[in-house]
Design a protein around this motif. Structure first.
Motif, PDB file in Angstrom:
ATOM      1  N   VAL A  16       0.655  -1.607   0.287  1.00 44.19           N
ATOM      2  CA  VAL A  16       0.236   0.039  -0.257  1.00 44.19           C
ATOM      3  C   VAL A  16       0.911   1.183  -0.052  1.00 44.19           C
ATOM      4  O   VAL A  16       1.807   1.994   1.135  1.00 44.19           O
ATOM      5  CB  VAL A  16      -0.929   0.362   1.134  1.00 44.19           C
ATOM      6  CG1 VAL A  16      -1.729   0.929   1.226  1.00 44.19           C
ATOM      7  CG2 VAL A  16      -2.157  -1.169   1.589  1.00 44.19           C
ATOM      8  N   ARG A  17       0.375   1.864  -1.127  1.00 44.75           N
ATOM      9  CA  ARG A  17       0.974   3.416  -0.996  1.00 44.75           C
ATOM     10  C   ARG A  17       0.283   4.649  -0.940  1.00 44.75           C
ATOM     11  O   ARG A  17      -0.613   4.473  -1.455  1.00 44.75           O
ATOM     12  CB  ARG A  17       2.416   3.765  -2.294  1.00 44.75           C
ATOM     13  CG  ARG A  17       2.624   2.134  -1.705  1.00 44.75           C
ATOM     14  CD  ARG A  17       4.147   2.315  -3.439  1.00 44.75           C
ATOM     15  NE  ARG A  17       5.015   3.363  -3.729  1.00 44.75           N
ATOM     16  CZ  ARG A  17       6.289   4.040  -3.120  1.00 44.75           C
ATOM     17  NH1 ARG A  17       6.632   3.190  -2.034  1.00 44.75           N
ATOM     18  NH2 ARG A  17       6.640   5.116  -3.196  1.00 44.75           N
ATOM     19  N   ARG A  18       0.259   5.405  -0.592  1.00 45.74           N
ATOM     20  CA  ARG A  18      -0.689   7.413  -0.283  1.00 45.74           C
ATOM     21  C   ARG A  18       0.865   7.812  -0.253  1.00 45.74           C
ATOM     22  O   ARG A  18       1.688   8.280  -0.407  1.00 45.74           O
ATOM     23  CB  ARG A  18      -0.963   7.152   1.094  1.00 45.74           C
ATOM     24  CG  ARG A  18      -2.291   8.476   0.516  1.00 45.74           C
ATOM     25  CD  ARG A  18      -3.220   8.266   0.276  1.00 45.74           C
ATOM     26  NE  ARG A  18      -4.106   9.210  -0.210  1.00 45.74           N
ATOM     27  CZ  ARG A  18      -5.609   9.658   1.367  1.00 45.74           C
ATOM     28  NH1 ARG A  18      -5.366   9.631   1.823  1.00 45.74           N
ATOM     29  NH2 ARG A  18      -5.695  10.907   0.310  1.00 45.74           N
ATOM     30  N   GLY A  19       0.679   8.828  -1.749  1.00 46.32           N
ATOM     31  CA  GLY A  19       1.536   9.999  -2.197  1.00 46.32           C
ATOM     32  C   GLY A  19       3.283   9.581  -1.813  1.00 46.32           C
ATOM     33  O   GLY A  19       3.939  10.735  -1.325  1.00 46.32           O
ATOM     34  N   GLY A  20       3.034   8.517  -2.719  1.00 47.00           N
ATOM     35  CA  GLY A  20       4.607   7.818  -2.861  1.00 47.00           C
ATOM     36  C   GLY A  20       4.844   7.220  -1.583  1.00 47.00           C
ATOM     37  O   GLY A  20       6.347   6.788  -1.567  1.00 47.00           O
ATOM     38  N   GLU A  21       4.498   7.288  -0.459  1.00 41.13           N
ATOM     39  CA  GLU A  21       4.349   6.575   0.501  1.00 41.13           C
ATOM     40  C   GLU A  21       3.944   5.235   1.465  1.00 41.13           C
ATOM     41  O   GLU A  21       3.064   5.187   0.847  1.00 41.13           O
ATOM     42  CB  GLU A  21       4.331   7.828   1.721  1.00 41.13           C
ATOM     43  CG  GLU A  21       5.060   9.082   2.216  1.00 41.13           C
ATOM     44  CD  GLU A  21       4.350   9.720   3.215  1.00 41.13           C
ATOM     45  OE1 GLU A  21       4.503   8.504   4.678  1.00 41.13           O
ATOM     46  OE2 GLU A  21       4.602  10.966   3.746  1.00 41.13           O
ATOM     47  N   ASP A  22       4.976   3.995   1.349  1.00 43.85           N
ATOM     48  CA  ASP A  22       4.770   3.373   1.942  1.00 43.85           C
ATOM     49  C   ASP A  22       4.162   2.868   3.094  1.00 43.85           C
ATOM     50  O   ASP A  22       5.002   3.450   4.062  1.00 43.85           O
ATOM     51  CB  ASP A  22       6.115   2.315   1.910  1.00 43.85           C
ATOM     52  CG  ASP A  22       6.607   1.562   0.551  1.00 43.85           C
ATOM     53  OD1 ASP A  22       5.867   1.323  -0.538  1.00 43.85           O
ATOM     54  OD2 ASP A  22       7.659   1.484   0.650  1.00 43.85           O
TER      55      ASP A  22
END
Length: 103
Positions: A16-22
């Motif tokens: 899962v990633r959001r805004g390029g962050e794991d």
């Protein structure tokens, strides 16, 4: 790979990633998120989530789903815009990009 806004769920890799962050998730958190994203835009009741994730008929009241949703919301939505996980009072939860309102 399923996407909603800047949230990406890689089903094969269970990433899962959001805004390029794991975003590391516990197994149940991931299962709930996958269920929500596969049904994005649909309101899922607590009972539907319990039956899908815990695989049993639940009787009585439980904070199980609410607790997991709270933790999932902190990981997925805190520090990000737009908020993607929404509570539909009296009905359940939905994962969606909120509609823009013009003023």
């Amino acid at each position: 790979i399923l996407d909603v806004a800047d949230l990406t769920v890689d089903i094969e890799r269970r990433q899962v990633r959001r805004g390029g962050e794991d975003i590391p998730l516990l197994a149940k958190e991931y299962a709930i998120l996958e269920y929500l994203i596969r049904n994005q835009g649909a309101v899922l009741s607590r009972e539907q989530i319990e039956n899908r994730i815990w695989n049993y008929e639940f009787t009585g009241s439980s904070n199980n789903v609410d607790g997991y949703m709270s933790r999932l919301r902190k990981k997925i939505d805190d520090g990000f815009e737009p908020k993607l996980i929404h509570t539909v009072r009296g009905a359940g939860y939905v994962l969606k990009v909120p509609e823009r309102t013009t003023q």
